[in-house]
Design a protein around this motif. Structure first.
Motif, mmCIF file in Angstrom:
data_model
loop_
_atom_site.group_PDB
_atom_site.id
_atom_site.type_symbol
_atom_site.label_atom_id
_atom_site.label_comp_id
_atom_site.label_asym_id
_atom_site.label_seq_id
_atom_site.Cartn_x
_atom_site.Cartn_y
_atom_site.Cartn_z
ATOM 1 N N THR A 1 0.833 -1.210 0.000
ATOM 2 C CA THR A 1 0.000 0.000 0.000
ATOM 3 C C THR A 1 0.863 1.253 0.000
ATOM 4 O OG1 THR A 1 -1.680 -1.213 1.252
ATOM 5 C CG2 THR A 1 -1.867 1.182 1.200
ATOM 6 N N VAL A 2 1.921 1.229 0.803
ATOM 7 C CA VAL A 2 2.849 2.369 0.858
ATOM 8 C C VAL A 2 3.682 2.423 -0.405
ATOM 9 C CG1 VAL A 2 4.789 3.376 2.119
ATOM 10 C CG2 VAL A 2 2.923 2.262 3.379
ATOM 11 N N PHE A 3 4.196 1.277 -0.820
ATOM 12 C CA PHE A 3 5.083 1.216 -1.999
ATOM 13 C C PHE A 3 4.399 1.750 -3.253
ATOM 14 C CE2 PHE A 3 6.687 -1.083 -5.721
ATOM 15 C CZ PHE A 3 8.031 -0.781 -5.661
ATOM 16 N N SER A 61 17.028 1.222 -1.722
ATOM 17 C CA SER A 61 17.399 1.784 -3.025
ATOM 18 C C SER A 61 16.241 2.511 -3.694
ATOM 19 C CB SER A 61 17.915 0.667 -3.944
ATOM 20 O OG SER A 61 16.991 -0.405 -4.003
ATOM 21 N N ALA A 62 15.095 2.632 -3.018
ATOM 22 C CA ALA A 62 13.925 3.400 -3.476
ATOM 23 C C ALA A 62 13.398 2.960 -4.831
ATOM 24 C CB ALA A 62 14.249 4.895 -3.497
ATOM 25 N N PRO A 63 13.067 1.671 -4.993
ATOM 26 C CA PRO A 63 12.442 1.251 -6.256
ATOM 27 C C PRO A 63 11.056 1.843 -6.440
ATOM 28 C CG PRO A 63 12.347 -0.525 -4.632
ATOM 29 C CD PRO A 63 13.207 0.553 -4.044
ATOM 30 N N CYS A 64 10.441 2.327 -5.352
ATOM 31 C CA CYS A 64 9.082 2.887 -5.422
ATOM 32 C C CYS A 64 9.021 4.104 -6.329
ATOM 33 C CB CYS A 64 8.592 3.242 -4.020
ATOM 34 S SG CYS A 64 9.699 4.345 -3.105
ATOM 35 N N VAL A 65 10.106 4.850 -6.468
ATOM 36 C CA VAL A 65 10.101 6.071 -7.291
ATOM 37 C C VAL A 65 11.115 5.969 -8.424
ATOM 38 C CG1 VAL A 65 9.224 7.586 -5.481
ATOM 39 C CG2 VAL A 65 11.683 7.170 -5.640
ATOM 40 N N ALA A 114 -5.740 -2.384 3.909
ATOM 41 C CA ALA A 114 -4.472 -2.652 3.218
ATOM 42 C C ALA A 114 -4.587 -2.532 1.704
ATOM 43 C CB ALA A 114 -3.970 -4.053 3.583
ATOM 44 N N ALA A 115 -5.804 -2.430 1.180
ATOM 45 C CA ALA A 115 -6.015 -2.421 -0.273
ATOM 46 C C ALA A 115 -5.558 -1.102 -0.905
ATOM 47 C CB ALA A 115 -7.492 -2.662 -0.579
ATOM 48 N N SER A 116 -5.010 -1.216 -2.106
ATOM 49 C CA SER A 116 -4.627 -0.030 -2.871
ATOM 50 C C SER A 116 -5.827 0.472 -3.663
ATOM 51 C CB SER A 116 -3.493 -0.384 -3.840
ATOM 52 O OG SER A 116 -3.954 -1.310 -4.820
ATOM 53 N N VAL A 117 -5.660 1.594 -4.340
ATOM 54 C CA VAL A 117 -6.750 2.143 -5.152
ATOM 55 C C VAL A 117 -7.125 1.152 -6.254
ATOM 56 C CG1 VAL A 117 -7.409 3.986 -6.744
ATOM 57 C CG2 VAL A 117 -6.121 4.535 -4.658
ATOM 58 N N ASP A 118 -6.106 0.556 -6.900
ATOM 59 C CA ASP A 118 -6.370 -0.419 -7.963
ATOM 60 C C ASP A 118 -7.131 -1.624 -7.422
ATOM 61 O OD1 ASP A 118 -5.127 1.154 -9.841
ATOM 62 O OD2 ASP A 118 -3.168 0.189 -9.579
ATOM 63 N N ASP A 119 -6.736 -2.074 -6.220
ATOM 64 C CA ASP A 119 -7.425 -3.216 -5.613
ATOM 65 C C ASP A 119 -8.887 -2.893 -5.348
ATOM 66 O OD1 ASP A 119 -5.068 -4.676 -5.605
ATOM 67 O OD2 ASP A 119 -4.509 -3.997 -3.592
#
Length: 602
Positions: free
Chosen positions: A157-159, A175-179, A577-582
């Motif tokens: 959810t954070v990632f 290593s910040a793969p999120c961005v 815990a769900a994301s927007v897509d979920d």
């Protein structure tokens, strides 16, 4: 009048097959559970004229009934025996406490895998490394991997919703793969190196990083070379910190038993991939009077039914022929080697494990002596003719009257009995009515006792003042249980620990013990645990209620959509815990509504 057990008739009906047998006393209580490769041969040995120990003689003298269950294999019998021991806790069986499952390091199967602590059922697509003997050892290992390989630990959810790197990237832990600070291929390579490290292939990882360092130095990229050098140094520090470390060890368990003053300690040290992951010490009950063979075999039987056995188990003090190796091999469906007379390096492992077991045993005995002294002091303080062995303590927790939760914790056998803790969701009481909540809790708790079911406590502790004690006393009077001693524990004038006022129902003035009094220490211990247990229960209940409330307040999310959301994600935690897509994948939830739901909940 109870009939005498007809052992001859029972033995005549036994088959020569693997299975489990149970001995009961005249009252029908299970007193011993055993397994056998040959039921007829094994059970018959109990009814000979001589027995191997006075303990066995005593057990046989108490047999009032017996029964058996045949199985296909001895491994099946092992599983059935373990389940029966855990459920019945027979007094002549060595019983090891059923701890939480062991922790693992989990590397998820995502495009940018997450590394985290995991305990539970293992699923395909992920990689699991362990088991580790303690949560601390898992988290320490994850900390090392963060420093060396810069893997992400954040939840999905954070990632999936970061727009800039987090603090961990800024301090050199991710290593910040999120961005997009690292591409998928490079990140995957770092993940694979971490997996090699966890598998014990430290030398391969070090060699590869060394090549990269040399190449960067030749290309005059000294900053990159320095990064690789720092990684190599951290790897070396981790390896030098291992108490056991050998490239040839592979996966090994080291098991040692130590006895002192009738108390046994069994220490299990784990080596995985040549690295020592730590150890854990177990203290069995009902082991007084047994020898090392009996205690260690009981440990292996109960432990490896629920935990995977490594290819090699080094165990000290195991003498004479044993079918344990064959049985573990059958249960694991792969070869298991049992080394009972270790020499060389394994001997050093045994010595180290024995030292740790001895230290744990000294601490355990000292703690038991302290608890016994506290119990004696409490008995003297209460002027009780019998020991105050079982204490049940109640506390109420709420937030300004919202969602009250009552807790009951149990102190018995010299320690807190967590399996007997109970929480009660208080119903039919006005918000903020602590007296009513206390009445409700005691009514629910002791109504079965008034009807002849349950254990009678030696003392009921009430976390509260005169009002709560009077409310509790009223309930016990209505139930006809006024013979059970009761005491209230109220904060003193300055509300500091050590100044508690102890309130008895039949005394007008509270008693105050000096802060160093052992009886007060026991009262505080039990009271504080009841308070902790009540607060955690209330917070969990409040959190769930507020999520539902927030769902109800979101526009366009009516009862039908709330039901769909909860069903789709398996409950409130899943929705959180769900994301927007979920969320948008749920039937009837548009992308716009999914974004609104996510923003409201976060």
């Amino acid at each position: 009048m109870a009939t005498e057990f007809d052992s001859a008739a029972f033995l005549a009906g036994l088959p020569s097959l693997p299975g489990v047998y149970r001995f009961m006393n005249a009252g029908g209580e299970v007193i011993y559970v055993g397994k056998a490769k040959d039921l007829k041969k094994r059970v018959s040995s109990y009814f000979q004229k001589t027995h191997p120990s006075p303990r066995t003689t005593l057990m046989v003298s108490q047999i009032g009934a017996a029964e058996y269950t045949a199985t296909r294999t001895e491994a099946e019998a092992l599983l059935l025996e373990n389940n029966a021991i855990k459920s019945s806790q027979p007094k002549f069986n060595v019983v090891f406490r059923d701890d939480k499952s062991y922790g693992y390091v989990l590397i998820t199967g995502h495009q940018f895998p997450q590394i985290r602590f995991y305990r539970g059922v293992q699923h395909k697509g992920n990689r699991y490394f362990g088991p580790f003997p303690s949560a601390w050892s898992v988290r320490e290992t994850i900390g090392h991997l963060q420093k060396i390989f810069l893997l992400r630990t954040c939840d999905d959810t954070v990632f999936g919703h970061r727009s800039r790197p987090c603090l961990l990237h800024q301090i050199g832990r991710c290593s910040a793969p999120c961005v997009g600070k690292i591409d998928a291929e490079t990140y995957k390579h770092d993940v694979d190196q971490a997996a090699q490290f966890l598998s014990g292939k430290d030398d391969d990882v070090t060699a590869e990083i060394t090549k990269k360092m040399d190449a960067a130095a030749e290309a005059l990229d000294y900053e990159k070379a320095a990064e690789h050098r720092d990684r190599i140094r951290m790897l070396q520090r981790v390896r030098s910190g291992q108490a056991v470390e050998t490239a040839k060890a592979g996966d090994v368990d080291i098991i040692v038993g130590v006895e002192r003053e009738g108390v046994w300690a069994v220490t299990l040290a784990m080596v995985r991939g040549g690295r020592h992951l730590g150890d854990r010490t177990f203290f069995p009950s009902n082991a007084n009077g047994l020898n090392a063979n009996e205690v260690l075999e009981a440990f292996m039987e109960q432990h490896y039914v629920t935990q995977p056995a490594p290819a090699k188990i080094v165990i000290d003090q195991l003498e004479g022929p044993t079918s344990m190796e064959e049985m573990l091999t059958e249960a694991s469906q792969r070869p298991i080697r049992l080394v009972s007379r270790p020499v060389g390096e394994p001997r050093l492992w045994i010595d180290m494990a024995r030292k740790n077991a001895s230290l744990a045993l000294i601490t355990r005995i000292a703690a038991q002596e302290t608890q016994e002294a506290r119990a004696v002091a409490l008995q003297e303080f209460m002027a009780s003719e019998s020991p105050v062995a079982r204490i049940e303590c109640f506390d109420i927790s709420h937030t300004m009257g919202e969602l009250p939760v009552a807790s009951c914790v149990v102190y018995d056998k010299g320690g807190m009995q967590t399996s007997e803790y109970r929480r009660y969701n208080v119903k039919g009481v006005e918000p903020g009515d602590d007296y009513g909540a206390m009445k409700y809790a005691l009514e629910v708790r002791y109504r079965p006792l008034a009807e002849g079911e349950g254990k009678v406590p030696d003392l009921i502790l009430i976390d509260g003042g005169r009002g709560q004690v009077n409310a509790a006393r009223q309930v016990m009077t209505e139930l006809g249980l006024t013979e059970i001693p009761m005491m209230g524990v109220a904060k003193g004038v300055e509300r500091k620990a050590g100044l508690e006022e102890l309130i008895f129902p039949d005394e007008q003035e509270p008693r105050i013990l000096p802060p160093h009094h052992l009886a007060l220490h026991l009262i505080q211990q039990v009271r504080d645990e009841a308070h902790r247990f009540a607060i955690t229960g209330h917070r969990a209940k409040r959190g769930k209620a507020r999520i539902v409330s927030r769902l109800e307040e979101i526009g366009s999310v009516g009862p039908k959509r709330r039901k769909q959301l909860l069903a789709h994600f398996g409950g409130l935690q899943g929705v959180m815990a769900a994301s927007v897509d979920d969320l948008a994948r749920v039937e009837g939830i548009s992308r716009t509504l999914a974004e609104r739901i996510y923003n409201e909940l976060h």
